[in-house]
Design a protein around this motif. Sequence first.
Motif, PDB file in Angstrom:
ATOM      1  N   VAL A  83       0.834  -1.208   0.000  1.00  0.00           N
ATOM      2  CA  VAL A  83       0.000   0.000   0.000  1.00  0.00           C
ATOM      3  C   VAL A  83       0.866   1.255   0.000  1.00  0.00           C
ATOM      4  CG1 VAL A  83      -1.782   1.276   1.243  1.00  0.00           C
ATOM      5  CG2 VAL A  83      -1.873  -1.219   1.166  1.00  0.00           C
ATOM      6  N   ALA A 141      -3.841  -1.995  -4.696  1.00  0.00           N
ATOM      7  CA  ALA A 141      -3.752  -0.939  -3.682  1.00  0.00           C
ATOM      8  C   ALA A 141      -3.903   0.438  -4.325  1.00  0.00           C
ATOM      9  CB  ALA A 141      -2.426  -1.041  -2.943  1.00  0.00           C
ATOM     10  N   LEU A 185      -6.785   3.126  -3.374  1.00  0.00           N
ATOM     11  CA  LEU A 185      -6.457   4.476  -2.919  1.00  0.00           C
ATOM     12  C   LEU A 185      -7.093   5.534  -3.805  1.00  0.00           C
ATOM     13  CD1 LEU A 185      -2.708   3.787  -2.085  1.00  0.00           C
ATOM     14  CD2 LEU A 185      -4.397   4.637  -0.439  1.00  0.00           C
ATOM     15  N   ALA A 239      -7.760  -1.546   3.495  1.00  0.00           N
ATOM     16  CA  ALA A 239      -6.495  -2.077   2.987  1.00  0.00           C
ATOM     17  C   ALA A 239      -6.479  -3.602   2.984  1.00  0.00           C
ATOM     18  CB  ALA A 239      -5.332  -1.541   3.820  1.00  0.00           C
TER      19      ALA A 239
END
Length: 490
Positions: A297, A326, A330, A456
Amino acid sequence: MAAHRRRPRRERQGPAHFPVGCIEDERGAEDALDDEPRRGRRAEFRSSDRRGCHARAEGRTGAQAGREPRGANHPTAYRALPPFPDIRGSCPGPIRQRVHRTPLQEHGTVRVCRNATPGCNLQPPASPLCPRPRNPTHSFPADHPLEIDMRTVRMLGNCGVDVIDLPDPDPDPATGDEVVVQVMSSPLCGSERHAWDGPSRMGANNVLNAGHEGAGIVAKARGSKYVREGDRVVLHAAAPCGSCRYCVAGHWVLCDRPPGRRFPGNHSQYVVVNERSCLPLADDISFETGALFGDAVGTPFRAIKRLGVTGFDTVLITGQGPIGLAATMLCRFLNARTIVLDINPFRLEQGRQCGADVCVNPAEEPDIRARLAEIAGPRGIDVALECSAAPEAQTLCLDALRKSGRMALVGVSGTGPTIDTMQHFTLKEIEVIGTWYSAPTDHEELEALVRRGLPAGDMVTHRMGIEQAPEAFDLFFGGEAAKVVLEPWD
């Protein structure tokens, strides 16, 4: 013989409870087993001809032994053991102890026959702290030292992996800046493919596996300035010197003089790392989520932050491996419009579940550039995040970006794209950056995002014990999983 005291872990408190006969004893096994445990007494470890540490329960307090009494909070105070279960059966020969570890708890003990003694029918029960003891009926040779071993992954090259025993590591007293961390979560990373399918096994500098993501608990921190035993930490992949211009600026991965070692690699029950590599992990963040901060991440987060992605941007993400997933998560969290590409249908579906607005398989499109132009509309693609490391995808990102667009090369590749400097750079005036890893300053920001709802952990599709490491690597690099996490104590 000179007595020495073994330094235990910080979490254990109180007195030690050892059955008197459970350590190597030259008397008959039945006599040894009949001894009652002496509860609440101090235990000393003695060394005998380099044959390992042997415990003797003695009925002395610290003052009676001529030493200062030690309270429960003393760094070398022994911690309480649960009552040891009775062992059924008998053995005409001498016995000895085998110790098995479990995370955050005391040692479970299993007594086994030292030699293959005729007539032995001991049936050591599983300790409540060690329900699956390793080799509970193993016979030890007479000169076998009583050691406490950990399990670690060894990468053999040519797509081979095995799991072996190693003695528990210790910090190097010569450096004074090493600590031992009990690894609770160790994710697999796509960059480990080079070690997994390489021509030879790992072994340089005693590094046995390429694990570099992880989180755990500090087990040994002798004289550390930054952490204490019992601290929850995230293991940053970089070991900064702390004094070069890059470290001072927070760019640890660019350090000119990286110190220390990472022995034997994060895919182990314990690992030796430089104390500066341990970033604090808040109690409300799980070990698994914290382990994803450093690379899986953290790397795309750093690229997204540097490119200034906002909710007004249309973002193209090529590759939906762990880094790409990831990045998708995001960008979706920032309300940017996301277009994701991958030729693996399983991972493309994972991208959809992580919030992608449009999922495209380039192998199914006769003209992928025309298809992207159709999806993006007249405004075009503002940001491209290349996470696949494929040269064709890198060239596609350069072609698809609008004028004055921004791009990050996140995937690790040994080759590069086909570049037309006039068309890609001079006339379009695009900005291209590279991102190798996260910075320590990103750590607290990622914790804040998780508290605000960043899921996550959704990118993790498989959680496997360390004994399943060979299957985990095959599954991961076979494209049948998104993110695979090894749990060394499962």
